[in-house]
Scaffold this motif. Structure first.
Motif: not given
Lengths: 244, 244
Positions: B125-134
């Motif tokens: 499971v990971v948390v993704a957002c624009l800040a860490n997108l790539s």
């Protein structure tokens, strides 16, 4: 003047949360909603949606017992194939005036029936598709109540085909505010994107890919037509659909 | 070579259907996911997501008893307002290195915690957002398993903010087929539409309209930044989030 109520979109019938006094617009674009609309356009007395083949056969038999003189036809499909003993499949192109005029049609549709069932507590329910888009929008816009657009989806999955029509319907109701939920906004951006080439937009959808796999390209062309009828199916208390 | 597994998007955490062995990408763009990512980027030891204020207070007290020497901070908000007795709110801009380095942060977030809970049976499971997108895309793309992107949404409602990041994530995983469900395609068209002006796209969303109502325009600017960190939060078996 009272401000008209807001519009919500449920992207699957399972996502629909019934609101008290909310108008329901049920969408099953490929193909049940379009087929039912064309059946009524071409003079069918009513369309009776049921979930299973057994239920369809039982309903046909009881209708024939009650009204021996009436024509009752069975319509629907399973996996894109005509059901043994049925008169019609699930292509709107089959429901011509020659075939359906004055008949009662018992029609099996899993997703469409479930979406109509989800909407059963609404004071006004209509079936909308591209074929009757403006007419359906006009019927629901007469009332100031909030409007819920319910996409039938396919076995719980979101379909771009239903989402496209949801977006088109929102575009047809410009005086309505959008509810807090962003599903309506998502459909609207999709419709605005896709409106230039509706046939291709439908082809890219869950339902459209299924039709292409079944080699039903002509149904895609047919279902891409906008405003070819002013007939808007509406369920009666017994569940049968008649023109609004 | 095996073909990598398909991508599905659940537009709310309630719409997520857990799949056996599926990787889960949890998105809560405005603002919990971005805030947690920035806290870990700026040196917080871990972030412990909890649902309620009472749970946060109890957790802080038990952490302090277990590790008397450790700094434990409380973060989160209710209705956009700092919670009495809390150290930090829910703005990612507050979680600077000066404030959070080496601290354990107990963080209240209703929607984000529920989405992480929905994903709890996933092997990754990971948390993704624009800040860490790539960076988040790279972590999940290492494994050939199917990927489910779970939008936290807001109290069961679909949010254009989370849908935008879901679309961006799909765009970052071009070798993956899309699952049958069209929600991923819907997010992709929205991302492709909105990518030119991300700040405005976020401003138009459920979460963005809330931030504007709270006069938090600077958080919108902050959260519109792409790839400003390579830190990808990942839950440990006890639920605490650490860099993957």
């Amino acid at each position: 003047m009272t401000r008209p109520g807001p519009i919500t979109v449920a992207l699957t019938h399972g996502a629909y949360v019934p609101g008290v006094g909310t108008i329901a617009v049920v969408i099953d674009q490929l193909r049940a909603g379009t087929t039912i609309t064309m059946a009524l356009t071409n003079g069918a007395r009513r369309v009776i949606p049921v979930t299973s083949v057994d239920e369809a056969l039982a309903r046909r038999d009881s209708l024939r017992r009650e009204n021996p003189g009436r024509r009752v036809l069975l319509g629907g499909e399973r996996g894109g194939v005509l059901i043994p003993g049925f008169d019609l499949g699930n292509s709107p192109r089959e429901y011509t005036r020659e075939r359906v005029e004055d008949a009662d049609i018992v029609f099996t549709t899993t997703n469409g029936t479930a979406a109509l069932h989800a909407a059963r507590s609404s004071p006004l329910v209509v079936v909308a598709c591209l074929a009757n888009l403006s007419a359906a929008a006009a019927v629901v816009d007469r009332e100031p109540r909030p409007i819920s657009i319910i996409c039938a989806g396919t076995h719980g999955l979101v379909g771009l085909d239903d989402a496209l029509v949801a977006g088109a319907m929102v575009r047809c109701l410009p005086d309505r505010p959008l509810a807090e939920d962003d599903a309506a906004r998502l459909c609207l951006t999709w419709w605005d994107d896709a409106a230039e080439d509706i046939r291709n937009a439908l082809a890219s959808s869950l339902g459209g890919r299924g039709l292409i796999a079944l080699n039903q390209h002509e149904d895609l062309e047919f279902c891409a037509q906008i405003d070819i009828t002013s007939v808007v199916p509406r369920p009666m208390p017994d569940g049968s659909l008649v023109p609004a």
